[in-house]
Design an enzyme around this catalytic site. Sequence first.
Site, PDB file in Angstrom:
ATOM      1  N   ASP A 200       0.871  -1.172   0.000  1.00  0.00           N
ATOM      2  CA  ASP A 200       0.000   0.000   0.000  1.00  0.00           C
ATOM      3  C   ASP A 200       0.911   1.227   0.000  1.00  0.00           C
ATOM      4  OD1 ASP A 200      -1.484   2.206   0.740  1.00  0.00           O
ATOM      5  OD2 ASP A 200      -2.531   1.226   2.398  1.00  0.00           O
ATOM      6  N   LYS A 226      -3.653  11.934  -2.973  1.00  0.00           N
ATOM      7  CA  LYS A 226      -2.648  12.152  -1.920  1.00  0.00           C
ATOM      8  C   LYS A 226      -1.311  12.570  -2.523  1.00  0.00           C
ATOM      9  CE  LYS A 226      -4.720   8.733   1.148  1.00  0.00           C
ATOM     10  NZ  LYS A 226      -5.245   9.466   2.298  1.00  0.00           N
ATOM     11  N   CYS A 364      -8.190   6.086  10.869  1.00  0.00           N
ATOM     12  CA  CYS A 364      -8.561   4.829  10.195  1.00  0.00           C
ATOM     13  C   CYS A 364      -7.601   3.704  10.559  1.00  0.00           C
ATOM     14  CB  CYS A 364      -8.619   5.003   8.671  1.00  0.00           C
ATOM     15  SG  CYS A 364      -9.972   6.015   8.146  1.00  0.00           S
TER      16      CYS A 364
HETATM   17  N1  PMP Z   1      -3.762   3.387   2.859  1.00  0.00           N
HETATM   18  C1  PMP Z   1      -3.180   4.391   3.523  1.00  0.00           C
HETATM   19  C2  PMP Z   1      -1.829   4.158   4.146  1.00  0.00           C
HETATM   20  C3  PMP Z   1      -3.813   5.633   3.602  1.00  0.00           C
HETATM   21  O1  PMP Z   1      -3.228   6.633   4.262  1.00  0.00           O
HETATM   22  C4  PMP Z   1      -5.081   5.805   3.004  1.00  0.00           C
HETATM   23  C5  PMP Z   1      -5.830   7.112   3.099  1.00  0.00           C
HETATM   24  N2  PMP Z   1      -5.747   7.756   4.327  1.00  0.00           N
HETATM   25  C6  PMP Z   1      -5.630   4.727   2.307  1.00  0.00           C
HETATM   26  C7  PMP Z   1      -4.947   3.546   2.256  1.00  0.00           C
HETATM   27  C8  PMP Z   1      -6.957   4.853   1.614  1.00  0.00           C
HETATM   28  O2  PMP Z   1      -6.812   5.707   0.524  1.00  0.00           O
HETATM   29  P1  PMP Z   1      -8.088   6.240  -0.273  1.00  0.00           P
HETATM   30  O3  PMP Z   1      -9.016   6.806   0.747  1.00  0.00           O
HETATM   31  O4  PMP Z   1      -7.526   7.275  -1.196  1.00  0.00           O
HETATM   32  O5  PMP Z   1      -8.671   5.085  -1.002  1.00  0.00           O
END
Ligand code: PMP
Length: 406
Positions: A200, A226, A364
């Site tokens: 990821d 991001k 999260c």
């Molecule tokens: N993985 C990581 C490490 C993240 O920081 C995030 C977003 N905070 C995500 C996955 C999910 O990304 P998205 O919401 O753009 O799908």
Amino acid sequence: MAFDIEKIRNDFPILQRRVHNKPFVYFDNAATTQKPLRVIERMDKIYLETNSNIHRGIHYLSDVSTRQFEEARETVRKFINAGNDHEVIFTSGTTAGINMVAFSYGEKYVSEGDEIIISSLEHHSNIVPWQMLCERKGASLKVIPINDYGELLIDEYEKLFSSKTRIVALTHVANSTGTKNPVKKMIGTAHRNGVPVLVDGAQAVQHGKVDVQELDADFYVFSGHKMYGPTGTGVVYGKESILEEIPPWQTGGEMVDQVTFGKTTFNRLPFKFEAGTPNYTGVIGLAAAIQYIEETGLNDIASYEKELLDYGNKRLSEIDGLNLFWEAENKISIFSFILEGIHPYDAGMIIDKYGIAVRTGNHCAQPFMERFGIGGTIRASLVFYNTCEEIDRLCEAIEKVKEMFS
Ligand code: PMP
């Protein structure tokens, strides 16, 4: 200073605005980054001049649009040094990308009694899709533990492999702490055990050069928003040999070759994984963001962000009653902290009144917060358009918060 910070800040129109009648400080970059004018203008230009659906169109604008979309694929390929264009699949973001892999790879290779390795540092989007896969298949999750600095215990990781391990899903950089994991080494360990790895990269690609071939990642997933690109864009890099073997996730138009009511055959890579009309405007905007990053220079970005990290660590650790968490040795410019006796949410609300955007909560990563017995933190995540003066402003705001609660 390695580059012209004034010029860089002028490239991002939103940074010039005021919030609560104060100059705006944006420290919520791990949630999403701001967009340079170039990306905004690139997307405007599409809607003003070339908008048309891509692939199979025989008219002029469809051809222009298709070419721009496929050029964007090549821009992404070069950015991550994938071997082939067709190993780059466009999605709506990291979440969609991980779900795609968990479904497609899981459908083919995971069955009852199998095991999947993830880490304690994962975002929910790299936990839940694997958990759901385990539930569907009767498989189980194994979790790599961490130390008090928020670093993965690599020796423990090595012990998690068994003949039943089917895939490792691992974040390159953790969004809650900023910890940079030694993914290359960890991929090597997995491969010695005959196990592929999904990385990821949502918090990694914007902070330093990622070379998927050098890492030898089997899947590498990230989000456009991001990395200074538009929302609703993302990428799954996958090795051709695996992508050829696994079934499509979403089905419909674009991803098919022949359709009869009896049977459907699938399109070649990468289209097999791109069902429906893709976000071609966003993807072309994402390519503009990558060009912007490359012109600014990822090495210069990384060294400037390291200066911000060092300065922020120094300034924040001087504040009485501020507990800075997870000072991992190898990390990006994310500061996670709590103020003694003050709920992060209350602190964040007051900091906001000084025009400073930080994020509060569990980011999260609930299982991670539980491991440390806290509900959440205040997180300031900085990127190359931030400055040391802005860190000073944050420190002043924190002192005000403390005064109000004293
Ligand atoms: N993985 C990581 C490490 C993240 O920081 C995030 C977003 N905070 C995500 C996955 C999910 O990304 P998205 O919401 O753009 O799908």
